[in-house]
Write a protein that holds these residues in place. Structure first.
Motif, PDB file in Angstrom:
ATOM      1  N   SER A 221      -7.663  -8.467   9.510  1.00  0.00           N
ATOM      2  CA  SER A 221      -8.616  -7.737   8.678  1.00  0.00           C
ATOM      3  C   SER A 221      -7.943  -6.486   8.119  1.00  0.00           C
ATOM      4  N   PRO A 222      -8.312  -6.081   6.905  1.00  0.00           N
ATOM      5  CA  PRO A 222      -7.762  -4.844   6.347  1.00  0.00           C
ATOM      6  C   PRO A 222      -8.051  -3.625   7.225  1.00  0.00           C
ATOM      7  N   ASP A 223      -9.187  -3.618   7.912  1.00  0.00           N
ATOM      8  CA  ASP A 223      -9.529  -2.487   8.781  1.00  0.00           C
ATOM      9  C   ASP A 223      -8.517  -2.335   9.919  1.00  0.00           C
ATOM     10  N   THR A 224      -8.119  -3.459  10.508  1.00  0.00           N
ATOM     11  CA  THR A 224      -7.142  -3.418  11.599  1.00  0.00           C
ATOM     12  C   THR A 224      -5.807  -2.869  11.128  1.00  0.00           C
ATOM     13  N   VAL A 225      -5.372  -3.347   9.971  1.00  0.00           N
ATOM     14  CA  VAL A 225      -4.081  -2.911   9.432  1.00  0.00           C
ATOM     15  C   VAL A 225      -4.145  -1.449   8.985  1.00  0.00           C
ATOM     16  N   ALA A 226      -5.268  -1.065   8.373  1.00  0.00           N
ATOM     17  CA  ALA A 226      -5.416   0.321   7.907  1.00  0.00           C
ATOM     18  C   ALA A 226      -5.401   1.304   9.070  1.00  0.00           C
ATOM     19  N   SER A 227      -5.990   0.919  10.185  1.00  0.00           N
ATOM     20  CA  SER A 227      -5.981   1.795  11.358  1.00  0.00           C
ATOM     21  C   SER A 227      -4.557   2.066  11.820  1.00  0.00           C
ATOM     22  N   ALA A 228      -3.723   1.024  11.799  1.00  0.00           N
ATOM     23  CA  ALA A 228      -2.315   1.195  12.187  1.00  0.00           C
ATOM     24  C   ALA A 228      -1.581   2.068  11.181  1.00  0.00           C
ATOM     25  N   LEU A 229      -1.871   1.896   9.898  1.00  0.00           N
ATOM     26  CA  LEU A 229      -1.212   2.676   8.860  1.00  0.00           C
ATOM     27  C   LEU A 229      -1.558   4.156   8.951  1.00  0.00           C
ATOM     28  N   VAL A 230      -2.839   4.465   9.066  1.00  0.00           N
ATOM     29  CA  VAL A 230      -3.262   5.866   9.107  1.00  0.00           C
ATOM     30  C   VAL A 230      -2.781   6.533  10.386  1.00  0.00           C
ATOM     31  N   LYS A 231      -2.852   5.833  11.497  1.00  0.00           N
ATOM     32  CA  LYS A 231      -2.326   6.374  12.753  1.00  0.00           C
ATOM     33  C   LYS A 231      -0.840   6.691  12.617  1.00  0.00           C
ATOM     34  N   LEU A 232      -0.119   5.832  11.906  1.00  0.00           N
ATOM     35  CA  LEU A 232       1.320   6.035  11.712  1.00  0.00           C
ATOM     36  C   LEU A 232       1.594   7.300  10.910  1.00  0.00           C
ATOM     37  N   VAL A 233       0.935   7.462   9.767  1.00  0.00           N
ATOM     38  CA  VAL A 233       1.259   8.609   8.904  1.00  0.00           C
ATOM     39  C   VAL A 233       0.775   9.928   9.497  1.00  0.00           C
ATOM     40  N   LEU A 234      -0.205   9.865  10.396  1.00  0.00           N
ATOM     41  CA  LEU A 234      -0.684  11.087  11.037  1.00  0.00           C
ATOM     42  C   LEU A 234       0.126  11.451  12.284  1.00  0.00           C
ATOM     43  N   ALA A 235       1.047  10.584  12.667  1.00  0.00           N
ATOM     44  CA  ALA A 235       1.849  10.823  13.870  1.00  0.00           C
ATOM     45  C   ALA A 235       2.793  12.003  13.667  1.00  0.00           C
ATOM     46  N   ASP A 236       3.163  12.639  14.775  1.00  0.00           N
ATOM     47  CA  ASP A 236       4.035  13.813  14.711  1.00  0.00           C
ATOM     48  C   ASP A 236       5.449  13.465  14.259  1.00  0.00           C
ATOM     49  N   HIS A 237       5.891  12.255  14.596  1.00  0.00           N
ATOM     50  CA  HIS A 237       7.275  11.905  14.277  1.00  0.00           C
ATOM     51  C   HIS A 237       7.333  10.665  13.392  1.00  0.00           C
ATOM     52  N   LEU A 238       8.013  10.801  12.269  1.00  0.00           N
ATOM     53  CA  LEU A 238       8.300   9.675  11.383  1.00  0.00           C
ATOM     54  C   LEU A 238       9.773   9.724  11.011  1.00  0.00           C
ATOM     55  N   ASP A 239      10.388   8.565  10.925  1.00  0.00           N
ATOM     56  CA  ASP A 239      11.783   8.492  10.505  1.00  0.00           C
ATOM     57  C   ASP A 239      11.841   8.370   8.992  1.00  0.00           C
ATOM     58  N   ASN A 240      12.421   9.356   8.344  1.00  0.00           N
ATOM     59  CA  ASN A 240      12.500   9.347   6.891  1.00  0.00           C
ATOM     60  C   ASN A 240      13.210   8.093   6.380  1.00  0.00           C
ATOM     61  N   GLY A 241      12.581   7.432   5.397  1.00  0.00           N
ATOM     62  CA  GLY A 241      13.167   6.260   4.778  1.00  0.00           C
ATOM     63  C   GLY A 241      13.006   4.969   5.546  1.00  0.00           C
ATOM     64  N   LYS A 242      12.340   5.001   6.686  1.00  0.00           N
ATOM     65  CA  LYS A 242      12.210   3.799   7.512  1.00  0.00           C
ATOM     66  C   LYS A 242      11.147   2.856   6.952  1.00  0.00           C
TER      67      LYS A 242
END
Length: 250
Positions: A221-242
């Motif tokens: 479902s789009p809701d399941t995937v969107a939850s993972a996406l938003v949680k990812l971008v709100l996380a403290d650490h992201l690897d640039n360009g990954k």
């Protein structure tokens, strides 16, 4: 103050991502040709700021104009700005030699040129104002392998991946606090899947595989995937360009 800008927010993954940002209390700016009235109602109920901009992302002129206006509005108060370049088109689905030139140009503009233009505007404004921008470019596994009938979609998503990796490298080398990543959402139950399943076998050799995804209940479902996406971008650490894959996040 934080803001979330979501393209293609009228339906599918974009609508679900915008809804998730609203549930997190983050003001949302939706950008699409048509407005999703449910998002507006959800934001009003939650007491969260919501604005819709109508924009045809296949028009470079409209993209420059609309997003320049959004930048002018957002960066007056912004601390963190989350940009989800989600809008995308799959067509033309056909073998090379039978491609519709109009659909080819539209695909390139929506899937590739628009994310580049939008990213360029927001990163420029962030540098000027000292704000932080987190950009997530929605990509696809099709950007990593050839699929008969999807030459343009595969090509634009492969280019999005390279643009993301290169921009991420540039941001890292400059010491910027801003980030850009790509997000591969896997197969979801969206209108794009309906378009894919309606293809002919002559145009798209794997059409029955995609029909089986629906029949077997394999589409997320789009809701399941969107939850993972938003949680990812709100996380403290992201690897640039990954390039992040939803399968590794759920």
């Amino acid at each position: 103050m934080n803001y979330a800008i979501v393209t293609g927010a009228s339906k599918g993954l974009g609508a679900s991502a915008a809804q998730r940002f609203i549930s997190e209390g983050i003001p949302v700016i939706s950008v699409s040709r048509n407005e999703n009235s449910a998002l507006k109602q959800a934001a009003e109920s939650a007491g969260v700021s919501y604005t819709h901009y109508s924009c045809d992302l296949s028009s470079a002129q409209q993209v420059q104009s609309v997003f320049a206006q959004i930048c002018d509005d957002v960066f007056q108060h912004a601390e963190n700005v989350y940009v989800i370049n989600n809008a995308g088109v799959i067509e033309p689905i056909d073998v090379t030699g039978e491609l519709d030139p109009v659909l080819v140009q539209r695909n390139i503009q929506v899937n590739l040129s628009s994310p580049i233009l939008i990213s360029n505007l927001f990163l420029q404004k962030a540098k000027e104002t000292g704000s932080r921008v987190i950009i997530a470019n929605v990509t696809s596994g099709a950007g990593e392998r050839p699929i008969q009938g999807w030459s343009i979609y595969c090509s634009t998503k492969a280019a999005v991946n390279m643009f993301t990796m290169t921009t991420g490298l540039e941001l890292q080398n400059s010491g910027s606090s801003s980030k850009v990543i790509a997000f591969s959402p896997g197969i979801m139950d969206t209108d794009m899947q309906v378009t894919i399943r309606s293809s002919s076998e002559e145009a798209f050799a794997d059409v029955n595989t995609f029909r089986n995804y629906k029949e077997s209940g394999s589409l997320r479902s789009p809701d399941t995937v969107a939850s993972a996406l938003v949680k990812l971008v709100l996380a403290d650490h992201l690897d640039n360009g990954k390039i992040y894959n939803v399968n590794n996040l759920l």
